[in-house]
Write a protein that holds these residues in place. Structure first.
Motif, PDB file in Angstrom:
ATOM      1  N   THR A 121      -9.878  -6.151   4.711  1.00  0.00           N
ATOM      2  CA  THR A 121      -9.459  -4.966   5.166  1.00  0.00           C
ATOM      3  C   THR A 121      -8.411  -4.356   4.462  1.00  0.00           C
ATOM      4  O   THR A 121      -8.401  -3.209   4.232  1.00  0.00           O
ATOM      5  CB  THR A 121      -8.482  -5.586   6.619  1.00  0.00           C
ATOM      6  N   VAL A 122      -7.636  -5.099   3.691  1.00  0.00           N
ATOM      7  CA  VAL A 122      -6.747  -4.551   2.697  1.00  0.00           C
ATOM      8  C   VAL A 122      -7.353  -3.533   1.545  1.00  0.00           C
ATOM      9  O   VAL A 122      -7.226  -2.489   1.390  1.00  0.00           O
ATOM     10  CB  VAL A 122      -5.709  -5.551   2.075  1.00  0.00           C
ATOM     11  N   LYS A 123      -8.380  -4.169   1.239  1.00  0.00           N
ATOM     12  CA  LYS A 123      -9.486  -3.468   0.325  1.00  0.00           C
ATOM     13  C   LYS A 123     -10.014  -2.363   0.751  1.00  0.00           C
ATOM     14  O   LYS A 123      -9.855  -0.960   0.131  1.00  0.00           O
ATOM     15  CB  LYS A 123     -10.562  -4.281  -0.237  1.00  0.00           C
ATOM     16  N   SER A 124     -10.509  -2.284   1.883  1.00  0.00           N
ATOM     17  CA  SER A 124     -11.148  -1.045   2.651  1.00  0.00           C
ATOM     18  C   SER A 124     -10.292   0.185   2.839  1.00  0.00           C
ATOM     19  O   SER A 124     -10.350   1.253   2.902  1.00  0.00           O
ATOM     20  CB  SER A 124     -12.037  -1.507   3.734  1.00  0.00           C
ATOM     21  N   GLN A 125      -8.953  -0.477   3.514  1.00  0.00           N
ATOM     22  CA  GLN A 125      -7.897   0.486   3.852  1.00  0.00           C
ATOM     23  C   GLN A 125      -7.400   1.040   2.651  1.00  0.00           C
ATOM     24  O   GLN A 125      -7.216   2.248   2.626  1.00  0.00           O
ATOM     25  CB  GLN A 125      -6.797  -0.156   4.728  1.00  0.00           C
ATOM     26  N   THR A 126      -7.122   0.235   1.599  1.00  0.00           N
ATOM     27  CA  THR A 126      -6.731   0.956   0.554  1.00  0.00           C
ATOM     28  C   THR A 126      -7.701   1.874  -0.032  1.00  0.00           C
ATOM     29  O   THR A 126      -7.316   3.185  -0.653  1.00  0.00           O
ATOM     30  CB  THR A 126      -6.677  -0.139  -0.676  1.00  0.00           C
ATOM     31  N   ALA A 127      -9.116   1.712  -0.061  1.00  0.00           N
ATOM     32  CA  ALA A 127     -10.100   2.719  -0.664  1.00  0.00           C
ATOM     33  C   ALA A 127      -9.930   3.921   0.216  1.00  0.00           C
ATOM     34  O   ALA A 127      -9.879   5.227  -0.200  1.00  0.00           O
ATOM     35  CB  ALA A 127     -11.646   2.043  -0.447  1.00  0.00           C
ATOM     36  N   LYS A 128      -9.944   3.912   1.570  1.00  0.00           N
ATOM     37  CA  LYS A 128      -9.951   4.995   2.460  1.00  0.00           C
ATOM     38  C   LYS A 128      -8.478   5.734   2.158  1.00  0.00           C
ATOM     39  O   LYS A 128      -8.686   6.975   2.271  1.00  0.00           O
ATOM     40  CB  LYS A 128      -9.971   4.532   3.966  1.00  0.00           C
ATOM     41  N   ALA A 129      -7.639   5.040   2.125  1.00  0.00           N
ATOM     42  CA  ALA A 129      -6.111   5.657   1.864  1.00  0.00           C
ATOM     43  C   ALA A 129      -6.196   6.620   0.733  1.00  0.00           C
ATOM     44  O   ALA A 129      -5.569   7.654   0.721  1.00  0.00           O
ATOM     45  CB  ALA A 129      -4.862   4.706   1.991  1.00  0.00           C
ATOM     46  N   LEU A 130      -6.688   5.931  -0.360  1.00  0.00           N
ATOM     47  CA  LEU A 130      -6.655   6.753  -1.803  1.00  0.00           C
ATOM     48  C   LEU A 130      -7.560   7.851  -1.690  1.00  0.00           C
ATOM     49  O   LEU A 130      -7.224   8.999  -2.240  1.00  0.00           O
ATOM     50  CB  LEU A 130      -7.176   5.580  -2.731  1.00  0.00           C
ATOM     51  N   LYS A 131      -8.762   7.576  -1.132  1.00  0.00           N
ATOM     52  CA  LYS A 131      -9.670   8.842  -0.842  1.00  0.00           C
ATOM     53  C   LYS A 131      -8.811   9.967   0.068  1.00  0.00           C
ATOM     54  O   LYS A 131      -8.902  11.320  -0.658  1.00  0.00           O
ATOM     55  CB  LYS A 131     -10.814   8.471  -0.043  1.00  0.00           C
ATOM     56  N   ARG A 132      -8.246   9.683   1.031  1.00  0.00           N
ATOM     57  CA  ARG A 132      -7.644  10.451   1.789  1.00  0.00           C
ATOM     58  C   ARG A 132      -6.417  11.082   1.184  1.00  0.00           C
ATOM     59  O   ARG A 132      -6.177  12.388   1.329  1.00  0.00           O
ATOM     60  CB  ARG A 132      -7.149  10.038   3.253  1.00  0.00           C
ATOM     61  N   LEU A 133      -5.603  10.512   0.330  1.00  0.00           N
ATOM     62  CA  LEU A 133      -4.465  10.839  -0.297  1.00  0.00           C
ATOM     63  C   LEU A 133      -5.053  11.812  -1.446  1.00  0.00           C
ATOM     64  O   LEU A 133      -4.257  12.695  -1.588  1.00  0.00           O
ATOM     65  CB  LEU A 133      -3.700   9.518  -1.116  1.00  0.00           C
ATOM     66  N   LYS A 134      -6.056  11.519  -2.064  1.00  0.00           N
ATOM     67  CA  LYS A 134      -6.643  12.526  -3.085  1.00  0.00           C
ATOM     68  C   LYS A 134      -7.100  13.825  -2.445  1.00  0.00           C
ATOM     69  O   LYS A 134      -6.798  14.766  -2.934  1.00  0.00           O
ATOM     70  CB  LYS A 134      -7.728  11.935  -3.771  1.00  0.00           C
ATOM     71  N   GLU A 135      -7.482  13.722  -1.328  1.00  0.00           N
ATOM     72  CA  GLU A 135      -7.904  14.955  -0.662  1.00  0.00           C
ATOM     73  C   GLU A 135      -6.724  15.790  -0.180  1.00  0.00           C
ATOM     74  O   GLU A 135      -6.681  17.065  -0.367  1.00  0.00           O
ATOM     75  CB  GLU A 135      -8.716  14.570   0.679  1.00  0.00           C
ATOM     76  N   LEU A 136      -5.772  15.048   0.306  1.00  0.00           N
ATOM     77  CA  LEU A 136      -4.541  15.730   0.685  1.00  0.00           C
ATOM     78  C   LEU A 136      -3.889  16.509  -0.551  1.00  0.00           C
ATOM     79  O   LEU A 136      -3.434  17.504  -0.558  1.00  0.00           O
ATOM     80  CB  LEU A 136      -3.555  14.847   1.454  1.00  0.00           C
ATOM     81  N   MET A 137      -3.841  15.681  -1.626  1.00  0.00           N
ATOM     82  CA  MET A 137      -3.286  16.291  -2.859  1.00  0.00           C
ATOM     83  C   MET A 137      -4.150  17.297  -3.438  1.00  0.00           C
ATOM     84  O   MET A 137      -3.348  18.211  -3.867  1.00  0.00           O
ATOM     85  CB  MET A 137      -3.019  15.097  -3.954  1.00  0.00           C
ATOM     86  N   THR A 138      -5.263  17.574  -3.122  1.00  0.00           N
ATOM     87  CA  THR A 138      -6.203  18.346  -3.891  1.00  0.00           C
ATOM     88  C   THR A 138      -5.809  19.556  -2.992  1.00  0.00           C
ATOM     89  O   THR A 138      -5.692  20.874  -3.619  1.00  0.00           O
ATOM     90  CB  THR A 138      -7.540  17.982  -3.916  1.00  0.00           C
ATOM     91  N   GLU A 139      -5.943  19.415  -1.815  1.00  0.00           N
ATOM     92  CA  GLU A 139      -5.681  20.757  -0.813  1.00  0.00           C
ATOM     93  C   GLU A 139      -4.103  21.373  -0.989  1.00  0.00           C
ATOM     94  O   GLU A 139      -3.979  22.511  -1.041  1.00  0.00           O
ATOM     95  CB  GLU A 139      -5.571  19.927   0.650  1.00  0.00           C
ATOM     96  N   GLU A 140      -3.203  20.435  -1.241  1.00  0.00           N
ATOM     97  CA  GLU A 140      -1.782  20.889  -1.508  1.00  0.00           C
ATOM     98  C   GLU A 140      -1.816  21.913  -2.871  1.00  0.00           C
ATOM     99  O   GLU A 140      -1.153  22.746  -2.928  1.00  0.00           O
ATOM    100  CB  GLU A 140      -0.795  19.721  -1.655  1.00  0.00           C
ATOM    101  N   THR A 141      -2.366  21.402  -3.911  1.00  0.00           N
ATOM    102  CA  THR A 141      -2.010  21.866  -5.246  1.00  0.00           C
ATOM    103  C   THR A 141      -3.094  23.076  -5.254  1.00  0.00           C
ATOM    104  O   THR A 141      -3.231  23.967  -6.021  1.00  0.00           O
ATOM    105  CB  THR A 141      -2.748  20.972  -6.217  1.00  0.00           C
ATOM    106  N   GLY A 142      -4.268  23.103  -4.431  1.00  0.00           N
ATOM    107  CA  GLY A 142      -5.158  24.306  -4.192  1.00  0.00           C
ATOM    108  C   GLY A 142      -6.243  24.087  -5.231  1.00  0.00           C
ATOM    109  O   GLY A 142      -7.007  25.239  -5.455  1.00  0.00           O
TER     110      GLY A 142
END
Length: 167
Positions: A144-165
């Motif tokens: 669960t830690v591994k899957s939550q980490t993968a999902k969180a990193l993917k979402r964080l990357k998406e969010l950071m990409t959106e913010e920087t445009g």
């Protein structure tokens, strides 16, 4: 054990680990100093109450588990009672931060993650804990830690990409 010895041991633990607990709480709350202080107070109180059982060596993981659980409980309660938005904004006091702009961007992106995903990232990457330690603190499996980490990193990357445009 005499009360004075217990007090001295607890005080020694608290001096050693309070800064780390506060840093974790600030990351979990994305810089909300007041909520972070409340979480640390909750963790320290519960550690003190159970000090006779956990002793100094087991206090750190126990305190971090309490801190994360208190954070997750608070987020669940907040979901039932939405936050009240006011015209006044309070800027978080983030110390020991080399680049304020990057820190604010990460903080904003962390705010958009689900609470459990935020907790996993804080424990794994900001506290530098291994998967097994995170699983113990979060009271879940290592998978669960591994899957939550993968999902969180993917979402964080998406969010950071959106913010920087950028893409």
């Amino acid at each position: 054990m005499r009360g004075g010895d217990r007090e001295a041991e607890f005080r020694e633990y608290l001096i050693a680990d309070r800064t780390r607990l506060m840093r974790t709480a600030l990351l979990l709350t994305a810089g909300d100093v007041h909520t972070a202080e409340d979480l640390v107070q909750t963790a320290c109180t519960r550690v003190y109450v159970h000090w006779h059982r956990i002793k100094h060596e087991g206090a750190g993981p126990y305190a971090h588990r309490i801190l994360v659980n208190a954070f997750l409980d608070e987020r669940r309660r907040a979901g039932r009672h939405p936050e009240v938005v006011t015209a006044e904004t309070l800027e978080p006091r983030l110390s020991d931060v080399p680049d304020q702009a990057d820190t604010l961007a990460v903080r904003d992106a962390l705010l958009d993650l689900a609470p459990r995903q935020r907790a996993v990232l804080v424990l794994r990457y900001f506290q530098d804990l291994d998967v097994a330690s995170c699983a113990r603190i979060l009271e879940c499996t290592e998978g669960t830690v591994k899957s939550q980490t993968a999902k969180a990193l993917k979402r964080l990357k998406e969010l950071m990409t959106e913010e920087t445009g950028s893409s």
